[in-house]
Design an enzyme around this catalytic site. Structure first.
Site, mmCIF file in Angstrom:
data_model
loop_
_atom_site.group_PDB
_atom_site.id
_atom_site.type_symbol
_atom_site.label_atom_id
_atom_site.label_comp_id
_atom_site.label_asym_id
_atom_site.label_seq_id
_atom_site.Cartn_x
_atom_site.Cartn_y
_atom_site.Cartn_z
ATOM 1 N N GLU A 1 10.393 -4.724 4.753
ATOM 2 C CA GLU A 1 10.478 -6.124 4.303
ATOM 3 C C GLU A 1 10.245 -6.218 2.796
ATOM 4 O OE1 GLU A 1 8.817 -5.005 6.891
ATOM 5 O OE2 GLU A 1 8.744 -6.459 8.541
ATOM 6 N N GLU B 1 -5.183 -6.683 14.622
ATOM 7 C CA GLU B 1 -4.637 -5.377 14.225
ATOM 8 C C GLU B 1 -5.751 -4.321 14.249
ATOM 9 O OE1 GLU B 1 -2.838 -4.298 10.183
ATOM 10 O OE2 GLU B 1 -1.004 -4.647 11.306
ATOM 11 N N HIS C 1 -5.759 -33.416 17.317
ATOM 12 C CA HIS C 1 -4.664 -34.256 17.808
ATOM 13 C C HIS C 1 -3.526 -33.408 18.363
ATOM 14 C CE1 HIS C 1 -6.593 -37.845 16.204
ATOM 15 N NE2 HIS C 1 -7.009 -37.030 15.246
ATOM 16 N N GLY D 1 -4.898 -1.711 4.816
ATOM 17 C CA GLY D 1 -4.089 -2.841 4.361
ATOM 18 C C GLY D 1 -4.775 -4.174 4.587
ATOM 19 N N ARG D 2 -5.342 -4.375 5.778
ATOM 20 C CA ARG D 2 -5.953 -5.674 6.087
ATOM 21 C C ARG D 2 -7.336 -5.844 5.443
ATOM 22 N NH1 ARG D 2 -4.943 -2.459 10.258
ATOM 23 N NH2 ARG D 2 -6.616 -1.601 11.544
ATOM 24 N N LYS E 1 0.837 -1.198 0.000
ATOM 25 C CA LYS E 1 0.000 0.000 0.000
ATOM 26 C C LYS E 1 0.874 1.251 0.000
ATOM 27 C CE LYS E 1 -3.478 2.450 2.683
ATOM 28 N NZ LYS E 1 -4.445 2.447 3.778
ATOM 29 N N LYS F 1 9.200 -0.963 14.254
ATOM 30 C CA LYS F 1 9.805 -0.630 12.953
ATOM 31 C C LYS F 1 10.933 0.373 13.149
ATOM 32 C CE LYS F 1 5.629 -0.967 10.060
ATOM 33 N NZ LYS F 1 4.710 -0.226 9.199
#
Ligand code: F6P
Length: 522
Positions: A215, A352, A383, A266-267, A209, A492
């Site tokens: 990253e 978030e 399990h 963003g999400r 965005k 960050k």
């Protein structure tokens, strides 16, 4: 707009919890009230929900509805849908629902939606022109046999949505291409991906965005260097950027760009150009179906009365569990292996959005907000961690997602899978008495059960939109801004400082533990 704890309903819910909510037993309720299953079940677009094994009844729901009304939930919802700047800390509208609206002519059904559309007509037409361009591009890539590998480079909302949905809709994905999602700055991820690729057959989608995320930029730079080292020259053909920051993408050397806007969080961006890898994977028509499924859920959220509004009921249930029962987490168990990344996607969506400690005015909250959301597909979870869910000291509401029709022909597998989903939800409810404490199951462990007829682009779209709106509902009741994420900033900034210290070895001015770690990892 009242914050939940300032309402009359909040106090009444507290009293109701003390008098009957705390000791409420869904087993007894189901046994005594023949109408309970029906009252607590509901068909919403593409998703059926059975909420009857939860610790609620008509009285609880009535108080929760009163809470919603006192908090102005409908007004808050309409403010979001009509494009008011409800992301108040960033002064932005929150209009991911616009990304999946049909063209205006086809959609004007009610006066309310017409008003929304007129107010956002410019935005809607921009949405449709990018969508058209992006779907045409997706089709051209699908038809291009030389491009065999699509590498999406992005993180958070620019990774989790398209990665989750591409896996979920595997049945609809073209067999002619491979899809890779590189998110982590950990070079092992990019290196492991690149070692199988050839520049002339690879398309990199740089999804960000902001086009500033460390990253993504680091991975994008390395991908570009790899491409050049492999003899690649045609960046316009082999790189595309999905971003609101087209200028930065151009400066990076990418000329093929698909834009979106600051009013898409963003999400919540899977429906925008960020969905391009999914569109290439499943094709334009399936991507439109995906948007349509979400739009169906939007319509339900916008128009169904609160009492029959599934995202509203779920969001209120979340508030009831978090603030009155004090449950700290919620487990999501999709009984469909293609939904294996769905819990990870929901973690960003919910935690978030609602992992906030102050209200919209910046005042510290005297109550809890987002629970921990986690999960793994069934039956694998059975399990592993289900032991704790059945017999641990904490009560953790569990959410089942089951799909009636399998996409394969091994019906015996599917019958066993569905039997396990149903049996687990039954076991959590019923429990099992035993004199031997080790073998005793307390039961009355709450669970919701969602059923999709089949896992299709439309039903997946609706399921995601259901969760988006549910998160909106609990956030609105808590009076928080669900659409910023300042909590990610501090780490960050510090990472930049630590990176410089790792290179220089200078640990002056940092705490002794951090100094030790820097020295150890230098
Ligand atoms: O670090 C959090 C975050 O800002 C998320 O909200 C977002 O989805 C992700 O980073 C990626 O951001 P971008 O798409 O701008 O690279």
């Amino acid at each position: 707009m009242l914050r939940c704890d300032q309402t009359a309903a909040w106090n009444q819910l507290g009293e109701h919890f003390a008098s009957s909510g705390k000791s409420f037993d869904a087993r007894t309720a189901l046994a005594q009230d023949a109408s309970r299953v029906n009252a607590l079940s509901q068909a919403a677009p593409h998703v059926f929900a059975d909420l009857s094994k939860n610790r609620i009844d008509a009285a609880t729901e009535a108080l929760l509805m009163q809470l919603a009304r006192e908090c102005g939930l409908e007004v808050q919802r309409d403010a979001m849908l009509s494009g008011e700047a409800i992301n108040s800390t960033e002064n932005r509208a929150v209009l991911h629902t616009l990304l999946r609206r049909k063209q205006p002519v086809a959609v004007i059904e009610s006066a309310q939606s017409a008003t929304h559309l007129i107010a956002n007509a410019d935005k809607l037409s921009a949405v449709h022109s990018v969508l058209k361009a992006m779907l045409a591009y997706a089709e051209s890539i699908r038809a291009d046999d030389e491009i065999t590998d699509i590498v999406n480079i992005g993180i958070g909302g620019s990774d989790l949505g398209p990665a989750m949905a591409t896996i979920a809709l595997d049945e609809f994905v073209t067999p002619k291409k491979r899809f890779h999602f590189v998110s982590n700055v950990d070079g092992h991820e990019l290196a492991a991906t690149l070692k199988h690729l050839k520049a002339k057959n690879t398309l990199f989608l740089i999804a960000s965005k902001t086009f500033t995320t460390i990253e993504t930029m680091t991975n994008a730079e390395s991908a570009k260097a790899w491409f050049t080292a492999q003899g690649g020259t045609d960046t316009a053909r082999h790189f595309a950027a999905l971003t609101t920051n087209v200028q930065a993408a151009n400066a990076f050397g990418i000329t093929t760009t698909f834009g979106f806007w600051d009013w898409v969080g963003g999400r919540y961006s899977l429906w925008s150009a960020i969905g391009l890898p999914l569109a290439i994977a499943i094709g334009a028509e399936n991507f439109r179906q995906f948007l349509r499924g979400a739009a169906d859920m939007d319509e339900h959220f916008a128009t169904a009365p609160l009492e029959k509004n599934l995202p509203v009921r779920l969001g209120l249930l979340d508030v009831w569990y978090r603030n009155f029962h004090g449950f700290t987490s919620r487990c999501v168990a999709p009984y469909h292996s293609a939904l294996r990344r769905f819990p990870a996607y929901l973690q960003q969506l919910e935690m978030e959005s609602n992992g906030k400690r102050v209200d919209k005015a910046g005042q510290a909250l005297p109550f809890h907000t987002s629970p921990v959301v986690w999960g793994e597909p069934g039956t694998n979870g059975q399990h592993a961690f289900f032991q704790m869910l059945h017999q641990g000291t904490e009560v953790i509401p569990l959410e089942f997602v089951a799909v009636k029709h399998a996409a394969h022909a091994m019906q015996d597998h599917h019958t066993k899978l569905l039997a396990n989903a149903i049996a687990q939800s039954q076991a959590f409810l019923q429990g099992k008495s035993s004199e031997d404490g080790h073998r005793h199951f307390p039961g009355n462990r709450p669970g919701s059960f969602f059923v999709l007829d089949a896992l299709t682009p439309a039903s997946l779209g609706a399921l995601i939109a259901l969760y988006e709106h549910r998160v909106f509902v609990s956030g609105a009741i808590w009076g928080i801004n669900s659409f910023d994420q300042f909590g990610v900033e501090l780490g960050k900034v510090l990472a930049k400082d630590v990176e410089a210290r790792l290179l220089s070895g200078n640990v002056q001015g940092v705490d002794s533990s951090t100094a030790q770690l820097i020295s150890k990892l230098q």
